[in-house]
Design a protein around this motif. Structure first.
Motif, mmCIF file in Angstrom:
data_model
loop_
_atom_site.group_PDB
_atom_site.id
_atom_site.type_symbol
_atom_site.label_atom_id
_atom_site.label_comp_id
_atom_site.label_asym_id
_atom_site.label_seq_id
_atom_site.Cartn_x
_atom_site.Cartn_y
_atom_site.Cartn_z
ATOM 1 N N SER A 30 -42.246 55.912 -23.067
ATOM 2 C CA SER A 30 -43.493 55.174 -23.528
ATOM 3 C C SER A 30 -44.594 56.111 -23.875
ATOM 4 O O SER A 30 -44.277 57.380 -23.484
ATOM 5 N N ILE A 31 -45.551 55.571 -24.620
ATOM 6 C CA ILE A 31 -46.716 56.389 -24.888
ATOM 7 C C ILE A 31 -47.944 55.536 -24.561
ATOM 8 O O ILE A 31 -47.739 54.187 -24.440
ATOM 9 N N LEU A 32 -48.891 56.465 -24.308
ATOM 10 C CA LEU A 32 -50.277 55.533 -24.196
ATOM 11 C C LEU A 32 -50.661 54.757 -25.443
ATOM 12 O O LEU A 32 -50.637 55.378 -26.616
ATOM 13 N N LYS A 35 -56.659 52.217 -28.558
ATOM 14 C CA LYS A 35 -57.584 50.957 -28.503
ATOM 15 C C LYS A 35 -57.852 50.353 -30.152
ATOM 16 O O LYS A 35 -57.969 51.015 -30.871
ATOM 17 N N SER A 62 -55.699 43.488 -18.199
ATOM 18 C CA SER A 62 -55.558 44.901 -19.014
ATOM 19 C C SER A 62 -56.270 44.480 -20.341
ATOM 20 O O SER A 62 -56.432 43.337 -20.708
ATOM 21 N N CYS A 67 -49.964 49.287 -30.589
ATOM 22 C CA CYS A 67 -48.703 50.029 -30.273
ATOM 23 C C CYS A 67 -48.412 50.179 -31.911
ATOM 24 O O CYS A 67 -48.462 49.431 -32.792
ATOM 25 N N SER A 81 -48.568 50.069 -22.019
ATOM 26 C CA SER A 81 -48.171 51.103 -22.399
ATOM 27 C C SER A 81 -47.380 50.644 -23.825
ATOM 28 O O SER A 81 -47.181 49.246 -24.060
ATOM 29 N N CYS A 82 -46.780 51.573 -24.503
ATOM 30 C CA CYS A 82 -45.964 51.274 -25.651
ATOM 31 C C CYS A 82 -44.599 51.629 -25.348
ATOM 32 O O CYS A 82 -44.139 52.943 -25.465
#
Length: 203
Positions: A30-32, A35, A62, A67, A81-82
């Motif tokens: 995953s990646i962050l 926004k 959240s 993503c 997360s993505c």
């Protein structure tokens, strides 16, 4: 020095060179997320072009996030997360599909709640100093359904006081109020039960 060189060349000539590809399995799961971009002129937000997939929130906790096209939105209580590389969102975490265990439905009955909240099964109100009430605005309850619930689950019946104008049946349902009346009568065993039908204009 010449003897050492000859020995090394002799060693190399007798050595079989083995080539083996090494697989690295450390690609990220995953990646962050990114926004959204806020546009103060239009009072709207949009996802950036490199992360165009808009993701919803988890239980309203959240914030919205974005993503990439080849990822999966994974909202969680700490922001989300993505998920990448075929991983799926499993209760707020990116996991392989085989590692994501399905949820198990638990049949919830009054005794289930008593066990969970450590309520003694034999506890019962012995005075009339207490009352509990269900207030309904768009639905009704069924006394027949309450009697059936008490009989099938071997609960103690309790009298019901109904207040308000004539009910909304048959133009409304009974689902929420039935659930409220049945479980309040069971968990608050012996406590007087009121049903207030608060139709428009009734106070």
């Amino acid at each position: 020095a010449g003897e050492i060189s000859n020995a090394f060349e002799n060693f190399i000539s007798k050595t079989t060179l083995i080539q083996k590809s090494i697989e690295f399995n450390d690609s990220p799961k995953s990646i962050l997320p990114l926004k959204p971009i806020w546009n103060s002129a239009t009072q709207t937000s949009t996802c950036p072009t490199d992360a165009p997939l808009g993701c919803s929130t988890a239980n309203g906790v959240s914030s919205e996030f974005c993503c990439g096209e080849n990822s999966v939105c994974c909202p969680s209580l700490d922001g989300g997360s993505c998920c990448l590389g075929g991983y799926k969102c499993c209760y707020g975490e990116c996991k392989a599909a085989t590692d994501c265990t399905p949820t198990v439905d638990i049949p919830v009955q009054p005794q289930t709640l008593r066990d969970h909240y450590s309520v003694p099964s034999n506890i019962r109100a012995t005075t009339n100093y207490f009352n509990q009430s269900v207030v309904a605005f768009t639905d009704e309850y069924s006394q027949g359904a309450l009697d059936f619930f008490v009989d099938v689950l071997n609960e103690v019946s309790v009298g019901v006081t109904r207040e308000g104008p004539a009910g909304c049946l048959p133009n409304c349902d009974q689902v929420e109020s039935d659930l409220d009346m049945q479980y309040m009568s069971a968990l608050g065993s012996g406590v007087g039960l009121w049903f207030w039908y608060n139709a428009q204009g009734y106070t």
